[in-house]
Design a protein around this motif. Sequence first.
Motif, PDB file in Angstrom:
ATOM      1  N   LEU A  40       0.954  -1.291   0.362  1.00  0.00           N
ATOM      2  CA  LEU A  40       0.283  -0.567   0.287  1.00  0.00           C
ATOM      3  C   LEU A  40       0.686   1.229   0.179  1.00  0.00           C
ATOM      4  CD1 LEU A  40      -2.623  -1.205   2.792  1.00  0.00           C
ATOM      5  CD2 LEU A  40      -2.823  -1.812   0.557  1.00  0.00           C
ATOM      6  N   ASN A  41       0.357   2.545  -0.535  1.00  0.00           N
ATOM      7  CA  ASN A  41       0.906   3.203  -0.440  1.00  0.00           C
ATOM      8  C   ASN A  41       1.199   4.376   0.771  1.00  0.00           C
ATOM      9  OD1 ASN A  41      -1.029   4.840  -0.131  1.00  0.00           O
ATOM     10  ND2 ASN A  41      -1.489   5.151  -2.125  1.00  0.00           N
ATOM     11  N   ALA A  42       2.069   5.497   1.347  1.00  0.00           N
ATOM     12  CA  ALA A  42       2.283   5.404   2.876  1.00  0.00           C
ATOM     13  C   ALA A  42       1.147   5.613   3.356  1.00  0.00           C
ATOM     14  CB  ALA A  42       3.583   6.599   2.580  1.00  0.00           C
ATOM     15  N   GLU A  43       0.207   6.439   2.257  1.00  0.00           N
ATOM     16  CA  GLU A  43      -0.802   7.280   3.134  1.00  0.00           C
ATOM     17  C   GLU A  43      -2.454   6.075   4.260  1.00  0.00           C
ATOM     18  OE1 GLU A  43      -0.137  10.469   0.136  1.00  0.00           O
ATOM     19  OE2 GLU A  43       0.361   7.645   0.117  1.00  0.00           O
ATOM     20  N   MET A  44      -2.261   5.366   2.516  1.00  0.00           N
ATOM     21  CA  MET A  44      -2.953   3.745   3.101  1.00  0.00           C
ATOM     22  C   MET A  44      -2.607   3.362   4.692  1.00  0.00           C
ATOM     23  SD  MET A  44      -6.367   2.501   3.329  1.00  0.00           S
ATOM     24  CE  MET A  44      -6.909   2.857   1.219  1.00  0.00           C
ATOM     25  N   THR A  45      -1.227   3.300   4.147  1.00  0.00           N
ATOM     26  CA  THR A  45      -0.784   2.306   5.088  1.00  0.00           C
ATOM     27  C   THR A  45      -1.329   3.056   7.053  1.00  0.00           C
ATOM     28  OG1 THR A  45       0.941   1.302   3.783  1.00  0.00           O
ATOM     29  CG2 THR A  45       1.496   1.398   6.508  1.00  0.00           C
ATOM     30  N   ALA A  46      -0.544   3.722   6.960  1.00  0.00           N
ATOM     31  CA  ALA A  46      -1.326   4.890   8.058  1.00  0.00           C
ATOM     32  C   ALA A  46      -2.805   4.896   8.376  1.00  0.00           C
ATOM     33  CB  ALA A  46      -0.755   6.284   7.818  1.00  0.00           C
ATOM     34  N   GLN A  47      -3.591   4.831   7.286  1.00  0.00           N
ATOM     35  CA  GLN A  47      -4.374   4.814   8.058  1.00  0.00           C
ATOM     36  C   GLN A  47      -5.453   3.324   8.720  1.00  0.00           C
ATOM     37  OE1 GLN A  47      -7.242   7.897   8.112  1.00  0.00           O
ATOM     38  NE2 GLN A  47      -5.267   7.925   7.644  1.00  0.00           N
ATOM     39  N   VAL A  48      -4.657   2.107   8.191  1.00  0.00           N
ATOM     40  CA  VAL A  48      -4.947   0.887   8.166  1.00  0.00           C
ATOM     41  C   VAL A  48      -3.817   1.137   9.719  1.00  0.00           C
ATOM     42  CG1 VAL A  48      -4.316  -1.716   8.042  1.00  0.00           C
ATOM     43  CG2 VAL A  48      -5.145  -0.136   6.222  1.00  0.00           C
ATOM     44  N   GLN A  49      -3.643   1.311   9.796  1.00  0.00           N
ATOM     45  CA  GLN A  49      -2.204   1.469  11.378  1.00  0.00           C
ATOM     46  C   GLN A  49      -3.101   1.737  12.204  1.00  0.00           C
ATOM     47  OE1 GLN A  49       1.381   2.955  10.193  1.00  0.00           O
ATOM     48  NE2 GLN A  49       1.793   1.057  10.968  1.00  0.00           N
ATOM     49  N   LEU A  50      -3.873   3.257  12.220  1.00  0.00           N
ATOM     50  CA  LEU A  50      -4.434   4.223  13.268  1.00  0.00           C
ATOM     51  C   LEU A  50      -5.863   3.156  13.208  1.00  0.00           C
ATOM     52  CD1 LEU A  50      -5.532   6.890  13.845  1.00  0.00           C
ATOM     53  CD2 LEU A  50      -6.772   7.479  11.836  1.00  0.00           C
ATOM     54  N   ILE A  51      -6.872   3.026  12.667  1.00  0.00           N
ATOM     55  CA  ILE A  51      -8.239   1.752  12.972  1.00  0.00           C
ATOM     56  C   ILE A  51      -7.170   0.443  13.554  1.00  0.00           C
ATOM     57  CG2 ILE A  51      -8.755   0.701  10.546  1.00  0.00           C
ATOM     58  CD1 ILE A  51     -11.115   1.862  10.845  1.00  0.00           C
ATOM     59  N   ALA A  52      -6.653   0.114  12.948  1.00  0.00           N
ATOM     60  CA  ALA A  52      -5.857  -0.949  13.250  1.00  0.00           C
ATOM     61  C   ALA A  52      -5.838  -0.598  15.273  1.00  0.00           C
ATOM     62  CB  ALA A  52      -4.631  -1.939  13.286  1.00  0.00           C
ATOM     63  N   GLN A  53      -5.413  -0.205  15.489  1.00  0.00           N
ATOM     64  CA  GLN A  53      -4.920   0.837  16.794  1.00  0.00           C
ATOM     65  C   GLN A  53      -6.393   1.112  17.771  1.00  0.00           C
ATOM     66  OE1 GLN A  53      -1.590   3.697  16.736  1.00  0.00           O
ATOM     67  NE2 GLN A  53       0.114   1.840  16.147  1.00  0.00           N
ATOM     68  N   ALA A  54      -6.861   1.966  17.034  1.00  0.00           N
ATOM     69  CA  ALA A  54      -8.590   2.012  17.490  1.00  0.00           C
ATOM     70  C   ALA A  54      -9.015   0.821  18.487  1.00  0.00           C
ATOM     71  CB  ALA A  54      -8.916   2.536  17.344  1.00  0.00           C
ATOM     72  N   GLY A  55      -8.696  -0.123  16.678  1.00  0.00           N
ATOM     73  CA  GLY A  55      -9.984  -1.283  17.548  1.00  0.00           C
ATOM     74  C   GLY A  55      -8.797  -2.162  18.848  1.00  0.00           C
ATOM     75  N   ALA A  56      -7.904  -2.177  18.589  1.00  0.00           N
ATOM     76  CA  ALA A  56      -7.118  -3.001  20.060  1.00  0.00           C
ATOM     77  C   ALA A  56      -6.832  -2.232  21.130  1.00  0.00           C
ATOM     78  CB  ALA A  56      -5.672  -3.397  19.519  1.00  0.00           C
ATOM     79  N   ARG A  57      -6.983  -1.296  21.299  1.00  0.00           N
ATOM     80  CA  ARG A  57      -7.114  -0.467  22.773  1.00  0.00           C
ATOM     81  C   ARG A  57      -8.451  -0.108  23.146  1.00  0.00           C
ATOM     82  NH1 ARG A  57      -3.110   2.569  24.321  1.00  0.00           N
ATOM     83  NH2 ARG A  57      -1.290   2.981  22.583  1.00  0.00           N
ATOM     84  N   ALA A  58      -9.979  -0.754  22.623  1.00  0.00           N
ATOM     85  CA  ALA A  58     -11.201  -0.840  22.890  1.00  0.00           C
ATOM     86  C   ALA A  58     -11.272  -1.798  24.356  1.00  0.00           C
ATOM     87  CB  ALA A  58     -12.098  -1.520  22.071  1.00  0.00           C
ATOM     88  N   GLY A  59     -10.794  -1.223  25.492  1.00  0.00           N
ATOM     89  CA  GLY A  59     -11.676  -1.655  27.326  1.00  0.00           C
ATOM     90  C   GLY A  59      -9.994  -2.054  26.948  1.00  0.00           C
ATOM     91  N   MET A  60      -9.053  -1.806  26.188  1.00  0.00           N
ATOM     92  CA  MET A  60      -7.365  -1.553  27.602  1.00  0.00           C
ATOM     93  C   MET A  60      -7.111  -0.652  28.584  1.00  0.00           C
ATOM     94  SD  MET A  60      -5.820  -4.610  26.147  1.00  0.00           S
ATOM     95  CE  MET A  60      -6.157  -5.040  27.442  1.00  0.00           C
ATOM     96  N   PRO A  61      -6.029  -1.162  29.233  1.00  0.00           N
ATOM     97  CA  PRO A  61      -6.195   0.080  29.767  1.00  0.00           C
ATOM     98  C   PRO A  61      -4.971   1.088  29.076  1.00  0.00           C
ATOM     99  CG  PRO A  61      -4.489  -2.198  30.827  1.00  0.00           C
ATOM    100  CD  PRO A  61      -5.809  -2.728  29.471  1.00  0.00           C
ATOM    101  N   ALA A  62      -4.803   2.272  29.580  1.00  0.00           N
ATOM    102  CA  ALA A  62      -4.496   3.079  28.629  1.00  0.00           C
ATOM    103  C   ALA A  62      -2.523   3.549  29.001  1.00  0.00           C
ATOM    104  CB  ALA A  62      -4.657   4.498  29.751  1.00  0.00           C
ATOM    105  N   GLN A  63      -1.709   2.558  29.489  1.00  0.00           N
ATOM    106  CA  GLN A  63      -1.161   2.037  29.672  1.00  0.00           C
ATOM    107  C   GLN A  63      -0.329   0.990  28.460  1.00  0.00           C
ATOM    108  OE1 GLN A  63      -2.614   1.518  31.729  1.00  0.00           O
ATOM    109  NE2 GLN A  63      -1.937  -0.140  33.306  1.00  0.00           N
ATOM    110  N   ALA A  64      -1.254   0.587  28.002  1.00  0.00           N
ATOM    111  CA  ALA A  64      -1.271  -0.883  26.890  1.00  0.00           C
ATOM    112  C   ALA A  64      -0.384  -0.899  26.079  1.00  0.00           C
ATOM    113  CB  ALA A  64      -2.165  -1.186  26.581  1.00  0.00           C
ATOM    114  N   ARG A  65       0.795  -0.405  25.049  1.00  0.00           N
ATOM    115  CA  ARG A  65       1.157  -0.084  23.636  1.00  0.00           C
ATOM    116  C   ARG A  65       1.151  -1.427  22.828  1.00  0.00           C
ATOM    117  NH1 ARG A  65       6.467  -1.189  22.586  1.00  0.00           N
ATOM    118  NH2 ARG A  65       6.298  -2.481  24.526  1.00  0.00           N
TER     119      ARG A  65
END
Length: 248
Positions: A40-65
């Motif tokens: 993917l180009n850089a812009e779409m890769t960044a968007q995929v990372q953003l939406i995946a991170q948001a999905g992973a953080r649901a219900g997770m402690p704030a300190q999770a990386r």
Amino acid sequence: MCQLRPPSPQSADRLVRASGMVVALLVGSFAAQAQEAGGLNAEMTAQVQLIAQAGARAGMPAQARVEVQVGRLDPRLKLAPCLQAQPYLPPGLQMWGRTRVGIRCLDGAVRWNVSLPVTIKVFARALVAADALPAGALLTQALLSSAEIDIAAEAGAVFSDASSLVGRTLSRPLAAGEAVRSSSLKVRQWFAAGDTVMVRAVGSGYTVAREGQALTAGLEGQSVKVRFENGRIVSGRVVGERNVEMLL
């Protein structure tokens, strides 16, 4: 929090939809999405990372990386040019470990929809075996240590509170530094068939409790049937000693 579990697909979807305006603005800011030998180009890769991170953080402690490794599209795909493409979380899909993110074309001659493999790592502190432990080991405080690990690397909830593990028995051996997960513990029996149990019916904003008789043994986390005094039989999940929960 004693146990850290993967976020439910529903909670992940709610979080992503809440941030949908940000995603839409960023997605709309670049032109045609095209494959580059499956990448993917850089812009779409960044968007995929953003939406995946948001999905992973649901219900997770704030300190999770959270770290997201974006894979490559199937090189056999031949996608038509698209002026605006959007990544999204496929419904019902868990955003931990090896999973995928969808990408759909919103503005193009052909409205295609593809899946992109991603690997999501979630680093947080959890309890691990201080030394190598055999199957059948009875856990004590001295046998446990705390470390930052990828809690999404394997199935099963991990633990952050030692008091919830002391006295539990391992169902399989653990290597030194390996996380103690719910899947590595012997299932506890909270009551026997015929015992009187408390059934709690949990609904939106209310809880109703009632006693009944267990028709089968109550194994932790498993489904069990309970008969009330009026003869009605219900099913619920075993959540503790002589305790059953029904979700309405």
